[in-house]
Design an enzyme around this catalytic site. Sequence first.
Site, PDB file in Angstrom:
ATOM      1  N   SER A 186      -4.033  -3.055   1.075  1.00  0.00           N
ATOM      2  CA  SER A 186      -2.885  -3.933   1.320  1.00  0.00           C
ATOM      3  C   SER A 186      -3.379  -5.313   1.736  1.00  0.00           C
ATOM      4  CB  SER A 186      -2.052  -3.317   2.451  1.00  0.00           C
ATOM      5  OG  SER A 186      -0.903  -4.082   2.693  1.00  0.00           O
ATOM      6  N   HIS A 222      -1.809  -7.716   3.535  1.00  0.00           N
ATOM      7  CA  HIS A 222      -1.452  -8.307   4.833  1.00  0.00           C
ATOM      8  C   HIS A 222      -2.296  -7.797   5.995  1.00  0.00           C
ATOM      9  CE1 HIS A 222       1.302  -5.220   6.793  1.00  0.00           C
ATOM     10  NE2 HIS A 222       1.346  -4.771   5.569  1.00  0.00           N
ATOM     11  N   ALA A 269       0.840  -1.200   0.000  1.00  0.00           N
ATOM     12  CA  ALA A 269       0.000   0.000   0.000  1.00  0.00           C
ATOM     13  C   ALA A 269       0.875   1.250   0.000  1.00  0.00           C
ATOM     14  CB  ALA A 269      -0.925   0.003   1.207  1.00  0.00           C
ATOM     15  N   THR A 270       2.047   1.154   0.610  1.00  0.00           N
ATOM     16  CA  THR A 270       2.969   2.296   0.602  1.00  0.00           C
ATOM     17  C   THR A 270       3.288   2.679  -0.846  1.00  0.00           C
ATOM     18  OG1 THR A 270       3.911   1.647   2.726  1.00  0.00           O
ATOM     19  CG2 THR A 270       5.269   3.080   1.344  1.00  0.00           C
ATOM     20  N   CYS A 289       5.631   1.276  12.150  1.00  0.00           N
ATOM     21  CA  CYS A 289       6.708   2.035  11.487  1.00  0.00           C
ATOM     22  C   CYS A 289       7.372   3.006  12.453  1.00  0.00           C
ATOM     23  CB  CYS A 289       6.175   2.854  10.314  1.00  0.00           C
ATOM     24  SG  CYS A 289       4.790   2.146   9.497  1.00  0.00           S
ATOM     25  N   GLN A 331      -6.737   0.124   6.421  1.00  0.00           N
ATOM     26  CA  GLN A 331      -7.281  -0.450   7.665  1.00  0.00           C
ATOM     27  C   GLN A 331      -8.786  -0.678   7.582  1.00  0.00           C
ATOM     28  OE1 GLN A 331      -5.553  -1.489  10.278  1.00  0.00           O
ATOM     29  NE2 GLN A 331      -3.547  -0.665   9.756  1.00  0.00           N
TER      30      GLN A 331
HETATM   31  N1  PLP Z   1      -1.723   3.009   5.393  1.00  0.00           N
HETATM   32  C1  PLP Z   1      -2.148   2.545   6.582  1.00  0.00           C
HETATM   33  C2  PLP Z   1      -3.323   3.194   7.233  1.00  0.00           C
HETATM   34  C3  PLP Z   1      -1.485   1.474   7.188  1.00  0.00           C
HETATM   35  O1  PLP Z   1      -1.901   1.029   8.367  1.00  0.00           O
HETATM   36  C4  PLP Z   1      -0.373   0.896   6.524  1.00  0.00           C
HETATM   37  C5  PLP Z   1       0.393  -0.186   7.156  1.00  0.00           C
HETATM   38  O2  PLP Z   1       0.735  -0.128   8.326  1.00  0.00           O
HETATM   39  C6  PLP Z   1       0.011   1.401   5.284  1.00  0.00           C
HETATM   40  C7  PLP Z   1      -0.692   2.458   4.749  1.00  0.00           C
HETATM   41  C8  PLP Z   1       1.154   0.800   4.517  1.00  0.00           C
HETATM   42  O3  PLP Z   1       0.799  -0.490   4.063  1.00  0.00           O
HETATM   43  P1  PLP Z   1       1.922  -1.516   3.526  1.00  0.00           P
HETATM   44  O4  PLP Z   1       2.420  -2.244   4.736  1.00  0.00           O
HETATM   45  O5  PLP Z   1       1.185  -2.426   2.578  1.00  0.00           O
HETATM   46  O6  PLP Z   1       2.948  -0.716   2.854  1.00  0.00           O
END
Ligand code: PLP
Length: 372
Positions: free
Chosen positions: A194, A196, A69-70, A315, A177
């Site tokens: 995402s 996972h 998702a990032t 993170c 989420q």
């Molecule tokens: N956006 C939100 C609200 C998230 O909770 C996360 C993951 O912690 C991300 C984006 C990033 O997702 P990914 O781990 O797939 O990069």
Amino acid sequence: MIYLDYQATTPIAPEVAAAMRPWVSDHFANPHSPSRWGREAAAAIEVARGDVTKALGLQGGRLAFTGSATEALNWALKGVAEQATPGRNRIITLATEHAAVLDTCEWLAGQGIDLTILPVGKDGIVDLDDLSRELDERTLLVAAMLVNNEIGVLQPVSEIAQMAHAAGALMLCDAVQAFGRIDIPQGPDLVAISAHKIHGPKGIGALWIRTGVDPAPLIHGGGQEQGLRSGTLSPALCVGFGAAAKLARERATRDYDHVGGLWRAAIQTLGKGWTINGSTSHRYCGNLNIRRAGLDGARLIADLRDVAFSMGSACASGSGRSSHVLKAIGLDHRAARSSIRLGFGRYTTVNELTDACRRIAAAAHAQEKLDA
Ligand code: PLP
């Protein structure tokens, strides 16, 4: 180990692991190759794309797989920003967004994008009057997440999208989420998700793009994903994402009701002295972020080694910085350090959750006695 960190990641569903297995062993072909094996892998990816799209439930767009998702959020923001004009180059976002949005926006600001970061109220929700004051013909895009990863509150995404459109701007929703947990409202032009976070594998996300919206590619190369996102797709990860999305759709009501029951059981078991961070009404109930006066959250986590929970986003943990989300809802450093996040969902049982909450409450009391 009692796992209460569902916002960081979720356990892989057994059905997902089973669906992925053949694609990590015998079926190793490149899905972009014209051989029969390649075409079989490509067909499996298309089934998965259909299942993820169906679970999203959004009308009139296409779904491109990404590595996370990032990446999807980076692509949406940078891909739209590339099309900015001198008269329309403002991005508006919220102080409580994920680092994948905030850091990307800050980077874009360094490249000349006019960035506005709106505050939120004590409940964690943006005031639409603030948004209305900032929105005008200079706005290119508004980015807002549906369910907050740290405190679980919901932003009024549908209204935000309508307001953005009225100003001629696009709307990007980080639905990481929310997807697979609650319905995603119609309205956003770009939606990042995402695998996972919905009991699927790590290493795969997706960007849903409304027809007619064309963010410039972020990753250049072989032109896979309809020329939008280059790089060989992993059939195993795509199939896992598809299986997880299908399961989430089939179990939607059951999972949602289960999470509501867990929320009530947790609050009842924790007892007095805890305050819920963020709105108690506009929220997803699988995220319980609470604080207690004088508590040392980090010490509590270290004391309870058999319970996996956290103080906020995975993170940011370990950075020593207190959460930007808790700061945005008005908590000072001390109150933020006294906060913990319990995340639960499909595979959490009421018994293990109440057991963990009893241990958390007891450890918090023990801290108070020691510090008195
Ligand atoms: N956006 C939100 C609200 C998230 O909770 C996360 C993951 O912690 C991300 C984006 C990033 O997702 P990914 O781990 O797939 O990069």
